[in-house]
Design a protein around this motif. Sequence first.
Motif, PDB file in Angstrom:
ATOM      1  N   ASN A 154      -2.544  -5.713   2.514  1.00 14.27           N
ATOM      2  CA  ASN A 154      -1.877  -4.838   1.547  1.00 14.27           C
ATOM      3  C   ASN A 154      -2.363  -5.084   0.129  1.00 14.27           C
ATOM      4  O   ASN A 154      -2.646  -4.139  -0.617  1.00 14.27           O
ATOM      5  CB  ASN A 154      -0.362  -5.035   1.620  1.00 14.27           C
ATOM      6  CG  ASN A 154       0.298  -4.095   2.611  1.00 14.27           C
ATOM      7  OD1 ASN A 154       0.702  -2.993   2.256  1.00 14.27           O
ATOM      8  ND2 ASN A 154       0.385  -4.517   3.856  1.00 14.27           N
ATOM      9  N   VAL A 171       0.843  -1.207   0.000  1.00 15.40           N
ATOM     10  CA  VAL A 171       0.000   0.000   0.000  1.00 15.40           C
ATOM     11  C   VAL A 171       0.873   1.250   0.000  1.00 15.40           C
ATOM     12  O   VAL A 171       0.658   2.175  -0.791  1.00 15.40           O
ATOM     13  CB  VAL A 171      -0.957   0.004   1.213  1.00 15.40           C
ATOM     14  CG1 VAL A 171      -1.631   1.370   1.359  1.00 15.40           C
ATOM     15  CG2 VAL A 171      -2.017  -1.075   1.053  1.00 15.40           C
ATOM     16  N   VAL A 186      -6.172  -3.823  -0.194  1.00 14.36           N
ATOM     17  CA  VAL A 186      -6.309  -2.364  -0.277  1.00 14.36           C
ATOM     18  C   VAL A 186      -5.574  -1.825  -1.503  1.00 14.36           C
ATOM     19  O   VAL A 186      -6.085  -0.954  -2.212  1.00 14.36           O
ATOM     20  CB  VAL A 186      -5.785  -1.686   1.011  1.00 14.36           C
ATOM     21  CG1 VAL A 186      -5.862  -0.161   0.892  1.00 14.36           C
ATOM     22  CG2 VAL A 186      -6.581  -2.161   2.217  1.00 14.36           C
ATOM     23  N   TYR A 209      -6.888   1.121   5.070  1.00 11.31           N
ATOM     24  CA  TYR A 209      -5.720   0.309   5.404  1.00 11.31           C
ATOM     25  C   TYR A 209      -5.479   0.282   6.913  1.00 11.31           C
ATOM     26  O   TYR A 209      -5.296  -0.789   7.515  1.00 11.31           O
ATOM     27  CB  TYR A 209      -4.498   0.871   4.673  1.00 11.31           C
ATOM     28  CG  TYR A 209      -3.236   0.069   4.877  1.00 11.31           C
ATOM     29  CD1 TYR A 209      -3.234  -1.312   4.734  1.00 11.31           C
ATOM     30  CD2 TYR A 209      -2.041   0.699   5.199  1.00 11.31           C
ATOM     31  CE1 TYR A 209      -2.074  -2.056   4.909  1.00 11.31           C
ATOM     32  CE2 TYR A 209      -0.876  -0.031   5.366  1.00 11.31           C
ATOM     33  CZ  TYR A 209      -0.895  -1.400   5.231  1.00 11.31           C
ATOM     34  OH  TYR A 209       0.256  -2.127   5.407  1.00 11.31           O
TER      35      TYR A 209
END
Length: 243
Positions: free
Chosen positions: A148, A25, A151, A179
Amino acid sequence: GRAEFKGIMRTVVRAAPQLLSVTAVYNIMTNALLLLLSFTLTSRDLGIYRIASSVVQSANALFPINTRAIFAALVKDNARDVLWGALSRIAVFYFSLVGMGVLLVGIIFPHLINYTVLAVCFPSLYFAVVTERYLIANGQAHKVARINWFVGTLVLVSAWFQDHLVQIWMLYACAFALYALCLAFTAGAAKRMMPVFILCPIAMCLTLISPWAGVGYLALTAILQLVWNRLSFQDIKLVWRGI
């Protein structure tokens, strides 16, 4: 010598996908998104986004505790749950104050306001940074990786449909709020942190109308750490001794 080197390289190669996954992310928001937006935003908007996102990245250097030191302390500390709790409260409180300072710069110098709006995301972002390291130190790297990719994929898909800077600001706020919320649920901190993350996109929307709304949100976030989450000098002493 050579055999040991080959063994080390094999270990690094095997670990690389997971290492990239647990920071996907952050890497997407700071690097991949910039590349993707170069196809959809005007040169002016892309330049503003580049500078604004750099402000977010550079804010990390303002935290007195190095993130590597945080991870090392969490790995070796048998009471890592307590240490992480104190660290997360301190980080959210500290970056609420830093974010207020950045937004006030934009209010005092209105021509800089576009470069400061992402300060609204500081508490969500740096809670996520600390909690990532806590979960990895706690042997839950696979859960962090899954969050991760979930998102990160949403961000990349959504970014294809954004062609205005205002939409990008909202995407940024929603991405880090989601997140941080997912990490908070995994770490068992959702109850105490949910208001901060849910209000983040709303605060971003209001900040685009009036930067004072962002200042108010960050002030409320700081107060919540003191009143609801009970940030105290004991937390600071615990972190000082632990790190």
